[in-house]
Design an enzyme around this catalytic site. Structure first.
Site, PDB file in Angstrom:
ATOM      1  N   HIS A  27     -44.003  73.118  15.535  1.00 45.85           N
ATOM      2  CA  HIS A  27     -44.560  71.557  14.945  1.00 45.85           C
ATOM      3  C   HIS A  27     -46.345  71.952  15.318  1.00 45.85           C
ATOM      4  O   HIS A  27     -46.619  72.506  16.170  1.00 45.85           O
ATOM      5  CB  HIS A  27     -43.800  70.594  15.795  1.00 45.85           C
ATOM      6  N   HIS A 137     -50.820  78.773  26.164  1.00 44.03           N
ATOM      7  CA  HIS A 137     -50.922  77.410  26.792  1.00 44.03           C
ATOM      8  C   HIS A 137     -52.014  77.711  27.888  1.00 44.03           C
ATOM      9  O   HIS A 137     -53.160  77.065  28.131  1.00 44.03           O
ATOM     10  CB  HIS A 137     -49.949  76.732  27.198  1.00 44.03           C
ATOM     11  N   ASN A 304     -48.967  63.464  28.695  1.00 44.30           N
ATOM     12  CA  ASN A 304     -48.561  62.037  29.465  1.00 44.30           C
ATOM     13  C   ASN A 304     -49.864  61.641  30.231  1.00 44.30           C
ATOM     14  O   ASN A 304     -49.855  62.012  31.290  1.00 44.30           O
ATOM     15  CB  ASN A 304     -47.425  62.386  30.374  1.00 44.30           C
ATOM     16  N   ASP A 328     -49.022  71.994  21.167  1.00 42.67           N
ATOM     17  CA  ASP A 328     -48.782  73.321  20.646  1.00 42.67           C
ATOM     18  C   ASP A 328     -50.011  73.769  19.583  1.00 42.67           C
ATOM     19  O   ASP A 328     -50.003  74.798  19.429  1.00 42.67           O
ATOM     20  CB  ASP A 328     -47.465  73.494  19.803  1.00 42.67           C
ATOM     21  N   ALA A 413     -58.790  60.766  18.549  1.00 43.17           N
ATOM     22  CA  ALA A 413     -59.949  60.636  17.945  1.00 43.17           C
ATOM     23  C   ALA A 413     -61.101  60.294  18.878  1.00 43.17           C
ATOM     24  O   ALA A 413     -60.942  59.396  19.945  1.00 43.17           O
ATOM     25  CB  ALA A 413     -59.973  59.358  16.856  1.00 43.17           C
ATOM     26  N   ARG A 443     -48.042  48.742  21.803  1.00 46.25           N
ATOM     27  CA  ARG A 443     -48.847  49.799  22.004  1.00 46.25           C
ATOM     28  C   ARG A 443     -50.307  49.452  22.482  1.00 46.25           C
ATOM     29  O   ARG A 443     -50.954  48.849  21.908  1.00 46.25           O
ATOM     30  CB  ARG A 443     -48.755  50.497  20.603  1.00 46.25           C
TER      31      ARG A 443
END
Length: 666
Positions: A27, A137, A304, A328, A413, A443
């Site tokens: 993904h 990573h 997170n 990823d 963004a 949210r």
């Protein structure tokens, strides 16, 4: 030396067997191009094919990177894939054993085939390289932190066999200290909990935003049954038992679209606390063991932001760097940097401060031509001081879509593809959530603040470098929480983004001008998209999003765009076409009317039922014929069809555009 890194599946998009068999791999497909260790370009495939979290072969992203560099694939010295070759081949062969119709191809052969199909170029075998996932990573986090020594933590769902890898970085080298296998996956723990809240892969950040609304003590005993913290940073975790454990205590899973109960909010709080407890246990042990006072983080768990903020504030480290593309997509960049080093290049030793690595806006006259085609729907004017004029609109409580320069790489963004609003009225949070983003009201939104004003408004450690990337959630200073009502979360925190004049001078000027109007050099900043699409990339993407949301103004470069009221006739002047990811579906049952629908054909189960007249219009849609030419009349039925088409446009099942200009010879 030119190196290309990629993350994606290696099967054809029309038959993406890799993504179907391994939905948790591949993904956030992406490509990154590195020249002599410096990033030239990097872009996620989703920004170009408009499919959220796409796994598709990253051909569009590769093309965009090469075009920006003025290079061709034959100029590339190495192509680096973001997973190990042995592991990928092993998993492919397991798939072939279950699917005898699939031709047997190695991962190396598949990579070569996809590149040749897209670029008509056969690369020598030695140009292709495979980089283990956690190594990829780590090669974003450590080199781009700018540190010459650091503890490096990679935490995600899974690499090849591992879910956590911890390294000690000294100079150009990283030494692996420990790793934890997939049974210890904090990423899978969080995803498993996310599923009980009616969400799925890619929605973990929604659970993080919900957690402050709950009480972690409610289910603490249930969560602690799932893990034990052991000596030397080790731990036991059984994330696979999470569903059964909560079934035993009578927890009712939330279904998608349902309201959140207090139990759901408490579950989210407990899940967040569990992740933090385990990650803190691992990281602090290795800090004590190595003495490192600096920390670099990558991997999906690195997104997170709540945990990242607590790492800052607990004073275990003097500095913390979280890569802005910790997910990823960033592994494509890390694979390129690792391949660069393997080819003899030096490890970069400079902290990355901006990720404006995507495609640039077209020339101003091209943007003007685009807007002119939409003259029945918008008017626009060129500003002599776009920061000043946009700040005036924001101070008047307008919501603005702001599009400048090259697009950002990664999930945030950062002032080039943003929706902006006044951060002061609390109602702006609900307004943007409901009217523009069309998402859950709980949210939170992030604030952008001038770097020099960071400590005035936020409790951010003065020992830490400027937080350029919106990766840390920290407390808003108590005296400013009411003032920043739209960006202060229920627990008094915010995911802060500080803007340095040297990093993004135009956005910094906008904050300065807004501060001159209001006394508050802070803006509400959220990604420029609606709920149905990735962040916009092109001017066309931005205009589409603007026209299908209730954003008040669109600013592209120095052009300020305002909507005009449009009529049914105006809407019917537009030509529909199915989105590349959509297809029409018809199911016939004897003796019953056919079942008609439009569905996303790749990477999603999203579907909308269609009435026969709408189905017929879309069946004949060719992107050239207007709705009027397709038979949509100015009567009650025609108005209903047009309204349905407009809704499908908002959901990105279809696109609407002015018909192409006809030649004078036609």
């Amino acid at each position: 030396m030119l190196v290309l890194g990629i993350n994606c599946t290696l099967s054809p998009t029309h038959a993406d067997f890799m993504a179907r068999w391994w939905p948790l791999h591949y993904h956030d497909a992406a490509a990154a191009l590195v020249r002599d260790g410096e990033v030239v370009a990097a872009v996620e495939q989703e920004r170009l094919n408009r499919i959220k979290h796409t796994t598709a072969f990253a051909g569009d992203a590769i093309q965009a990177c090469l075009e920006f560099a003025g290079a061709s694939l034959t100029d590339v010295d190495r192509v680096a894939f973001f997973f190990g070759e042995h592991y990928t081949d092993r998993e492919l062969y397991r798939l072939y054993a279950r699917s005898p119709r699939l031709p047997v191809r190695s991962s190396r052969e598949l990579l070569a085939e996809r590149l040749q199909e897209r670029f008509d170029t056969a690369l020598p075998d030695e140009v292709l390289q495979f980089v283990e996932h956690h190594t990829a990573h780590a090669f974003t986090a450590y080199p781009q932190s700018g540190y010459d020594d650091a503890l490096v933590a990679v935490l995600d769902g899974a690499g090849e066999e591992n879910a956590i890898s911890v390294y000690s970085g000294h100079g150009p080298a990283m030494e692996l200290l420990t790793s934890h296998d997939i049974s210890h996956s904090l990423g899978y723990l969080y995803l498993t909990g996310t599923e009980l809240l009616g969400y799925g892969l890619g929605d973990e950040y929604k659970v993080m935003g919900l957690a402050p609304h709950g009480n972690p003590a409610t289910y603490r005993a249930v969560f602690t049954e799932l893990y034990d913290l052991l000596p030397d940073g080790d731990f036991r975790l059984n994330y696979e038992d999470l569903h059964a454990a909560f079934a035993r205590v009578g927890f009712t899973p939330r279904r998608k679209g349902e309201h959140f109960t207090p139990a759901h909010r408490d579950f989210a709080a407990g899940l967040q606390e569990t992740l933090e407890s385990i990650a803190w246990h691992v990281i602090t042990h290795w800090q004590r063991a190595t003495g490192h006072r600096r920390l670099a983080i990558a991997g999906g768990v690195g997104q997170n932001c709540t945990f990242n903020g607590k790492l800052l504030l607990r004073n275990r480290f003097d500095e913390v760097f979280v890569h802005p593309a910790a997910h990823d997509a960033g592994a494509a960049l890390g694979a390129a940097l690792k391949a660069h080093v393997d080819l003899g290049g030096a490890v970069p030793r400079r902290r990355v401060r901006q990720v404006f690595w995507g495609p640039a806006l077209p020339a101003p006259d091209e943007v003007t031509d685009l807007l002119t085609r939409w003259k029945r729907f918008v008017r626009f004017e060129r500003s002599t001081d776009v920061a000043r004029d946009t700040a005036s609109l924001l101070a008047e409580d307008r919501v603005v879509g702001w599009v400048q320069g090259r697009s950002e790489f990664g999930p945030r963004a950062l002032g080039n593809r943003s929706i902006l609003a006044d951060p002061r009225p609390e109602r702006n949070r609900d307004r943007v959530n409901r009217m523009i983003k069309q998402r859950e009201g709980y949210r939170p939104f992030a604030p952008s603040v001038r770097a020099e004003d960071l400590h005035t408004y936020f409790e951010f450690p003065r020992t830490m470098p400027t937080p350029d990337f919106m990766v840390f959630t920290v407390p808003v200073r108590a005296e400013h929480r009411a003032e920043l009502g739209a960006v202060t979360h229920v627990d008094g925190t915010a995911r802060v983004h500080a803007v340095d004049q040297e990093v993004n001078p135009l956005y910094w000027r906008l904050l300065t001008e807004f501060g001159a109007h209001t006394g508050v050099p802070v803006l509400l900043n959220t990604s420029f998209n609606n709920h149905a699409e990735p962040i916009v990339d092109s001017a066309e993407d931005a205009l589409r999003c603007y026209l299908t949301t209730q954003i008040d103004h669109l600013v592209i470069g120095d052009l300020i765009v305002t909507k005009l009221p449009w009529s049914h006739a105006d809407l019917c002047s537009l030509a529909p076409t199915l989105s590349p990811n959509a297809k029409l579906v018809r199911e016939d049952t004897p003796g019953q009317p056919p079942t008609l629908a439009i569905t996303f054909a790749y990477g999603s189960t999203k579907e909308a039922p269609l009435e026969p007249d709408v189905y017929e219009v879309l069946r004949r849609a060719d992107g050239v014929s207007s709705l009027h030419a397709l038979g949509v009349a100015d009567d009650e039925s025609g108005h209903h069809i047009a309204a349905t088409v407009r809704d499908l446009w908002s959901e990105r099942f279809i696109d609407l555009t002015p018909p192409p200009r006809r030649s004078t010879m036609d």
